[in-house]
Design a protein around this motif. Sequence first.
Motif, PDB file in Angstrom:
ATOM      1  N   GLN A  54      -6.885   9.977   0.720  1.00 12.11           N
ATOM      2  CA  GLN A  54      -6.556  10.465   2.066  1.00 12.11           C
ATOM      3  C   GLN A  54      -5.308  11.351   2.088  1.00 12.11           C
ATOM      4  O   GLN A  54      -4.994  11.953   3.115  1.00 12.11           O
ATOM      5  N   ALA A  57      -5.349  15.128   3.480  1.00 16.00           N
ATOM      6  CA  ALA A  57      -5.486  15.175   4.944  1.00 16.00           C
ATOM      7  C   ALA A  57      -4.192  14.722   5.610  1.00 16.00           C
ATOM      8  O   ALA A  57      -3.773  15.298   6.627  1.00 16.00           O
ATOM      9  N   ALA A  60      -1.433  17.341   5.646  1.00 21.68           N
ATOM     10  CA  ALA A  60      -1.703  18.457   6.556  1.00 21.68           C
ATOM     11  C   ALA A  60      -1.259  18.159   7.989  1.00 21.68           C
ATOM     12  O   ALA A  60      -1.223  19.065   8.823  1.00 21.68           O
TER      13      ALA A  60
END
Length: 114
Positions: A54, A57, A60
């Motif tokens: 993860q 993501a 970001a």
Amino acid sequence: MADDLAEQIRAFVGDDPNVGEIRMFGGTCFTLNGNMMVGTLKHGALLVRVGEEQEPAALALPGARRMDLTGREMKGFIMVAPDKLDDRAIESWIAMASRFVGPMPPKTGSARQK
């Protein structure tokens, strides 16, 4: 700052009997089944265990960077800047950490249960 953030986290995790707390990194670490999930840092940042899958993501998202408390980055652990931690963001980070930590085998004796 860390104490206020800890109170916000407590509001989201509620009375879950699988959530515990320990003092760590100058703040409070919240565990799920004894495994580190999220924590507060003394300067008000949130520490989140998201795992390597993860992590792209997570990085970001606003205010996120890889954990580097000792000067060495730790994969799968994210620090979130205090100014990016409204209630919605905190809830989202806890959910992301839960997705990673939830399937882990329970640890015993590692955290005080609430």
